[in-house]
Design a protein around this motif. Structure first.
Motif, PDB file in Angstrom:
ATOM      1  N   SER A  29       0.853  -1.182   0.000  1.00  0.00           N
ATOM      2  CA  SER A  29       0.000   0.000   0.000  1.00  0.00           C
ATOM      3  C   SER A  29       0.890   1.233   0.000  1.00  0.00           C
ATOM      4  CB  SER A  29      -0.954   0.013   1.200  1.00  0.00           C
ATOM      5  OG  SER A  29      -0.226   0.097   2.396  1.00  0.00           O
ATOM      6  N   GLY A  30       0.316   2.349  -0.433  1.00  0.00           N
ATOM      7  CA  GLY A  30       1.093   3.579  -0.503  1.00  0.00           C
ATOM      8  C   GLY A  30       0.320   4.666  -1.209  1.00  0.00           C
ATOM      9  N   PHE A  31       1.027   5.434  -2.067  1.00  0.00           N
ATOM     10  CA  PHE A  31       0.379   6.532  -2.768  1.00  0.00           C
ATOM     11  C   PHE A  31       1.076   6.821  -4.087  1.00  0.00           C
ATOM     12  CE2 PHE A  31       3.638   8.485  -0.136  1.00  0.00           C
ATOM     13  CZ  PHE A  31       4.244   9.391  -0.989  1.00  0.00           C
ATOM     14  N   ARG A  32       0.361   7.567  -4.935  1.00  0.00           N
ATOM     15  CA  ARG A  32       0.908   8.116  -6.184  1.00  0.00           C
ATOM     16  C   ARG A  32       0.636   9.606  -6.162  1.00  0.00           C
ATOM     17  NH1 ARG A  32      -1.217   6.828 -12.278  1.00  0.00           N
ATOM     18  NH2 ARG A  32      -3.031   7.960 -11.512  1.00  0.00           N
ATOM     19  N   LYS A  33       1.654  10.385  -6.545  1.00  0.00           N
ATOM     20  CA  LYS A  33       1.534  11.834  -6.656  1.00  0.00           C
ATOM     21  C   LYS A  33       1.948  12.259  -8.049  1.00  0.00           C
ATOM     22  CE  LYS A  33       2.689  13.722  -2.132  1.00  0.00           C
ATOM     23  NZ  LYS A  33       1.966  14.958  -2.009  1.00  0.00           N
ATOM     24  N   LYS A  34       1.374  13.352  -8.503  1.00  0.00           N
ATOM     25  CA  LYS A  34       1.825  14.008  -9.727  1.00  0.00           C
ATOM     26  C   LYS A  34       2.775  15.120  -9.291  1.00  0.00           C
ATOM     27  CE  LYS A  34      -1.056  11.894 -12.591  1.00  0.00           C
ATOM     28  NZ  LYS A  34      -0.623  11.036 -13.664  1.00  0.00           N
ATOM     29  N   VAL A  35       3.984  15.130  -9.847  1.00  0.00           N
ATOM     30  CA  VAL A  35       4.959  16.159  -9.506  1.00  0.00           C
ATOM     31  C   VAL A  35       5.384  16.869 -10.789  1.00  0.00           C
ATOM     32  CG1 VAL A  35       5.762  14.902  -7.468  1.00  0.00           C
ATOM     33  CG2 VAL A  35       6.949  14.579  -9.637  1.00  0.00           C
ATOM     34  N   ASN A  36       5.846  18.102 -10.642  1.00  0.00           N
ATOM     35  CA  ASN A  36       6.246  18.900 -11.790  1.00  0.00           C
ATOM     36  C   ASN A  36       7.758  19.102 -11.786  1.00  0.00           C
ATOM     37  OD1 ASN A  36       3.416  19.950 -10.778  1.00  0.00           O
ATOM     38  ND2 ASN A  36       3.494  20.153 -12.987  1.00  0.00           N
ATOM     39  N   PRO A  37       8.458  18.619 -12.823  1.00  0.00           N
ATOM     40  CA  PRO A  37       9.907  18.835 -12.878  1.00  0.00           C
ATOM     41  C   PRO A  37      10.231  20.315 -13.100  1.00  0.00           C
ATOM     42  CG  PRO A  37       9.143  17.727 -14.863  1.00  0.00           C
ATOM     43  CD  PRO A  37       7.962  17.860 -13.957  1.00  0.00           C
ATOM     44  N   GLN A  38      11.277  20.780 -12.445  1.00  0.00           N
ATOM     45  CA  GLN A  38      11.720  22.166 -12.562  1.00  0.00           C
ATOM     46  C   GLN A  38      13.044  22.209 -13.328  1.00  0.00           C
ATOM     47  OE1 GLN A  38       9.520  24.665 -11.061  1.00  0.00           O
ATOM     48  NE2 GLN A  38       8.419  22.739 -11.277  1.00  0.00           N
ATOM     49  N   LYS A  63       8.645   5.428 -18.440  1.00  0.00           N
ATOM     50  CA  LYS A  63      10.089   5.181 -18.318  1.00  0.00           C
ATOM     51  C   LYS A  63      10.597   6.000 -17.144  1.00  0.00           C
ATOM     52  CE  LYS A  63      11.369   9.004 -21.338  1.00  0.00           C
ATOM     53  NZ  LYS A  63      12.088   9.432 -22.496  1.00  0.00           N
ATOM     54  N   LYS A  64      11.776   5.663 -16.685  1.00  0.00           N
ATOM     55  CA  LYS A  64      12.400   6.467 -15.634  1.00  0.00           C
ATOM     56  C   LYS A  64      12.813   7.788 -16.261  1.00  0.00           C
ATOM     57  CE  LYS A  64      12.388   3.963 -11.911  1.00  0.00           C
ATOM     58  NZ  LYS A  64      11.845   4.395 -10.660  1.00  0.00           N
ATOM     59  N   PRO A  65      12.509   8.905 -15.617  1.00  0.00           N
ATOM     60  CA  PRO A  65      12.858  10.205 -16.216  1.00  0.00           C
ATOM     61  C   PRO A  65      14.368  10.463 -16.156  1.00  0.00           C
ATOM     62  CG  PRO A  65      11.907  10.535 -14.050  1.00  0.00           C
ATOM     63  CD  PRO A  65      11.819   9.056 -14.349  1.00  0.00           C
ATOM     64  N   THR A  66      14.836  11.207 -17.134  1.00  0.00           N
ATOM     65  CA  THR A  66      16.216  11.640 -17.109  1.00  0.00           C
ATOM     66  C   THR A  66      16.224  13.065 -16.583  1.00  0.00           C
ATOM     67  OG1 THR A  66      16.024  12.336 -19.410  1.00  0.00           O
ATOM     68  CG2 THR A  66      16.970  10.172 -19.016  1.00  0.00           C
ATOM     69  N   SER A  67      17.146  13.320 -15.684  1.00  0.00           N
ATOM     70  CA  SER A  67      17.185  14.671 -15.099  1.00  0.00           C
ATOM     71  C   SER A  67      17.802  15.632 -16.093  1.00  0.00           C
ATOM     72  CB  SER A  67      17.971  14.659 -13.791  1.00  0.00           C
ATOM     73  OG  SER A  67      19.255  14.170 -14.006  1.00  0.00           O
ATOM     74  N   PHE A  68      17.395  16.874 -15.980  1.00  0.00           N
ATOM     75  CA  PHE A  68      17.930  17.914 -16.846  1.00  0.00           C
ATOM     76  C   PHE A  68      18.085  19.191 -16.039  1.00  0.00           C
ATOM     77  CE2 PHE A  68      13.402  18.445 -16.919  1.00  0.00           C
ATOM     78  CZ  PHE A  68      13.213  19.808 -16.921  1.00  0.00           C
ATOM     79  N   THR A  69      18.995  20.027 -16.455  1.00  0.00           N
ATOM     80  CA  THR A  69      19.150  21.331 -15.836  1.00  0.00           C
ATOM     81  C   THR A  69      19.469  22.338 -16.935  1.00  0.00           C
ATOM     82  OG1 THR A  69      21.502  20.994 -15.418  1.00  0.00           O
ATOM     83  CG2 THR A  69      20.008  20.453 -13.621  1.00  0.00           C
ATOM     84  N   VAL A  70      19.132  23.575 -16.690  1.00  0.00           N
ATOM     85  CA  VAL A  70      19.459  24.660 -17.606  1.00  0.00           C
ATOM     86  C   VAL A  70      20.468  25.537 -16.871  1.00  0.00           C
ATOM     87  CG1 VAL A  70      18.586  26.631 -18.873  1.00  0.00           C
ATOM     88  CG2 VAL A  70      17.195  24.565 -18.661  1.00  0.00           C
TER      89      VAL A  70
END
Length: 140
Positions: A64-73, A132-139
């Motif tokens: 048991s647990g949870f799912r959240k929607k998150v926004n990448p910055q 898929k697993k997200p790939t991190s990005f930065t600007v």
């Protein structure tokens, strides 16, 4: 010869009537961030997602647990709010399911694939969601 044919027929009948075991998954692999890649509709048509504004975050402990929607910055972090869907992992002969519950609705999705890098879920309307697993990005 007659006995051989009868034996083959009986063996074939026995093998075909055995219950299929549903595939089981290590649900701990579900934990973490998942980015939608594409959706396959019940008619076979597909919608690709080049980039998504939200990423799903799953946290499961003891089924048991949870799912959240998150926004990448742009700095590589995630913007998180307090909204989440409670989930339960349910295993049956037909497969492994994620049962979701909010104050507004409940629904199930079958886990079709779950590896370290890929997640495929199918809802009750036979729509498949591939992550898929997200790939991190930065600007910089």
């Amino acid at each position: 010869m007659k006995n051989l044919v009868l034996s083959l027929f009986t063996t074939l009948l026995f093998v075909s009537c055995q219950e299929k075991k549903a595939e089981t998954f290590d649900v701990n692999l579900l934990n973490g961030y998942w980015e939608i890649e594409h959706v396959t509709m019940a008619d076979g048509s597909q919608k690709d997602y080049k980039m998504s504004e939200t990423i799903d975050y799953f946290e499961v402990k003891q089924d048991s647990g949870f799912r959240k929607k998150v926004n990448p910055q742009v700095d590589g972090t995630y913007l998180v709010n307090d909204s989440e869907e409670k989930i339960k992992i349910e295993k049956s002969r037909e497969g492994t399911y994620i049962s979701y519950k909010t104050e507004f609705a409940t629904w199930n999705e079958k886990i079709k694939t779950l590896t370290k890098e890929q997640l495929v879920l199918e809802n009750e309307q036979h729509i498949q969601y591939q992550y898929k697993k997200p790939t991190s990005f930065t600007v910089k």
